[in-house]
Write a protein that holds these residues in place. Sequence first.
Motif, short mmCIF file in Angstrom:
data_model
loop_
_atom_site.label_atom_id
_atom_site.label_comp_id
_atom_site.label_asym_id
_atom_site.label_seq_id
_atom_site.Cartn_x
_atom_site.Cartn_y
_atom_site.Cartn_z
N PRO A 7 8.00 5.64 -2.13
CA PRO A 7 8.65 5.64 -0.94
C PRO A 7 8.50 4.58 0.36
O PRO A 7 9.21 4.44 0.82
N ARG A 8 7.00 5.01 0.07
CA ARG A 8 6.61 3.55 1.01
C ARG A 8 8.08 1.88 0.92
O ARG A 8 8.15 1.94 1.53
N LEU A 9 7.76 1.52 0.19
CA LEU A 9 8.24 0.27 -0.63
C LEU A 9 9.77 0.69 -0.08
O LEU A 9 10.53 0.07 0.03
N ARG A 10 10.53 1.90 -0.25
CA ARG A 10 11.73 2.05 0.18
C ARG A 10 12.39 2.04 1.30
O ARG A 10 13.14 1.86 1.25
N ALA A 11 11.11 2.91 2.05
CA ALA A 11 11.14 2.53 3.80
C ALA A 11 11.85 1.13 3.72
O ALA A 11 12.14 0.82 4.98
N MET A 12 10.48 0.56 3.42
CA MET A 12 10.88 -0.76 3.74
C MET A 12 11.84 -1.42 3.45
O MET A 12 12.41 -2.52 4.10
N LEU A 13 12.29 -1.37 1.91
CA LEU A 13 12.73 -2.35 1.64
C LEU A 13 14.48 -2.07 2.63
O LEU A 13 15.87 -2.57 2.15
N LEU A 14 14.98 -0.51 2.50
CA LEU A 14 15.86 -0.25 3.56
C LEU A 14 15.65 0.38 4.90
O LEU A 14 16.86 0.17 5.79
N ALA A 15 14.92 -0.47 5.00
CA ALA A 15 14.62 -0.49 6.91
C ALA A 15 16.20 -1.56 7.39
O ALA A 15 16.06 -2.76 6.96
N PRO A 16 16.49 -1.21 8.45
CA PRO A 16 17.42 -1.95 10.00
C PRO A 16 15.89 -3.24 10.29
O PRO A 16 14.74 -3.10 9.98
N ARG A 17 16.51 -4.75 10.46
CA ARG A 17 15.34 -5.73 10.52
C ARG A 17 13.90 -5.58 11.26
O ARG A 17 13.19 -5.46 11.20
N ASP A 18 14.79 -4.75 12.41
CA ASP A 18 13.17 -4.78 13.01
C ASP A 18 11.99 -3.79 13.26
O ASP A 18 11.31 -3.84 12.81
N GLU A 19 12.75 -2.91 12.15
CA GLU A 19 12.00 -1.64 11.88
C GLU A 19 11.20 -1.75 10.52
O GLU A 19 10.41 -2.12 10.48
N MET A 20 11.92 -2.97 9.67
CA MET A 20 11.45 -3.84 8.60
C MET A 20 10.23 -4.59 8.99
O MET A 20 9.07 -4.37 8.58
N VAL A 21 10.32 -5.46 10.17
CA VAL A 21 9.24 -6.25 10.72
C VAL A 21 7.99 -5.35 11.12
O VAL A 21 7.37 -5.98 10.44
N ALA A 22 8.24 -4.28 11.91
CA ALA A 22 7.22 -3.50 12.01
C ALA A 22 6.65 -3.32 10.78
O ALA A 22 5.63 -3.00 10.57
N GLN A 23 7.09 -2.91 10.11
CA GLN A 23 6.12 -2.08 8.90
C GLN A 23 5.46 -3.30 7.63
O GLN A 23 4.78 -3.24 7.13
N VAL A 24 6.45 -4.40 7.49
CA VAL A 24 5.44 -5.69 7.29
C VAL A 24 4.39 -5.78 7.84
O VAL A 24 3.39 -6.03 7.91
N ASN A 25 4.51 -5.89 9.27
CA ASN A 25 3.02 -6.10 10.12
C ASN A 25 2.29 -5.22 9.99
O ASN A 25 1.37 -5.39 9.59
N ALA A 26 2.55 -3.79 9.36
CA ALA A 26 1.82 -3.07 9.26
C ALA A 26 1.02 -3.08 7.80
O ALA A 26 0.07 -3.02 7.95
N ALA A 27 1.69 -3.56 7.16
CA ALA A 27 0.96 -3.84 5.39
C ALA A 27 0.05 -4.79 5.67
O ALA A 27 -1.10 -4.21 5.14
N LEU A 28 0.77 -5.93 6.42
CA LEU A 28 -0.55 -7.17 5.97
C LEU A 28 -1.63 -6.41 7.29
O LEU A 28 -2.70 -7.00 6.46
N ALA A 29 -1.28 -5.33 7.53
CA ALA A 29 -2.63 -5.44 8.74
C ALA A 29 -4.09 -4.62 8.21
O ALA A 29 -4.86 -4.80 8.11
N GLU A 30 -2.90 -3.80 7.07
CA GLU A 30 -3.14 -2.82 6.37
C GLU A 30 -4.76 -3.79 5.34
O GLU A 30 -5.59 -3.20 4.40
N SER A 31 -4.18 -4.81 5.30
CA SER A 31 -4.90 -5.16 3.34
C SER A 31 -5.92 -6.31 4.27
O SER A 31 -5.38 -7.07 5.44
N THR A 32 -6.54 -6.93 3.20
CA THR A 32 -7.01 -8.46 3.95
C THR A 32 -7.12 -9.14 2.73
O THR A 32 -6.79 -9.53 1.90
N LEU A 33 -6.02 -10.12 3.87
CA LEU A 33 -5.58 -11.37 3.33
C LEU A 33 -6.02 -12.11 3.06
O LEU A 33 -7.49 -12.74 3.94
N MET A 34 -5.74 -12.98 1.20
CA MET A 34 -6.62 -14.54 1.51
C MET A 34 -5.83 -15.11 0.69
O MET A 34 -5.66 -15.41 -0.60
N PRO A 35 -4.56 -15.53 1.21
CA PRO A 35 -3.70 -16.04 1.26
C PRO A 35 -4.07 -17.48 0.34
O PRO A 35 -5.15 -17.86 0.70
N GLN A 36 -3.92 -17.87 -0.84
CA GLN A 36 -4.37 -19.16 -1.66
C GLN A 36 -2.98 -19.72 -2.27
O GLN A 36 -2.46 -18.69 -3.02
#
Length: 179
Positions: free
Chosen positions: A61-90
């Motif tokens: 359900p979370r993926l569905r909401a993210m994928l279908l969100a209007p652009r500005d709402e998609m940004v908010a959901q993307v930022n929320a997901a990034l903030a929840e995770s410990t990122l280690m980009p490689q």
Amino acid sequence: MIFTDDTEDALRAAVWLVNSAEDPDTLVTLEDEERFLTAYPYTGRIYRDAAELEELRALRPRLRAMLLAPRDEMVAQVNAALAESTLMPQLRRHDGLDWHLHAVADDRPLAERVLIETTMALIDVIRADEGGRISVCADDGCHALALDLSRNRSKRYCSTTCANRNAVAAYRARRSARH
């Protein structure tokens, strides 16, 4: 190609997961999870157990909401997901794929890696303002997602089944109108 290979792969995997929740649910058993992982291979720790399967099911359900969100709402959901995770980009290269970004460590749970890979793909979607490439299937009786990666933006249906059903219905309607 609209996006990089890894972005398109992540979007396809996310759409598959979301659409697996449609009736009939196609992500119920460990064999179903294995089918997903065969079609959309993920590197790193994968347990292939009931707990991992439930985490993937709960993510839909979370993926569905993210994928279908209007652009500005998609940004908010993307930022929320990034903030929840410990990122280690490689940057990584493996399994015949050229250099691409892994944003979280391979030992993170599979559902988290799927979420973050989808999030990273949506960053490309947002930056290119291509959110219109992800929509609900144009078949009135279907609620699955359609991912349009075509050059001419012509994909309206989630599958050939829905496309064929609508083509036949349109043909029959035209034929009835003539008689």
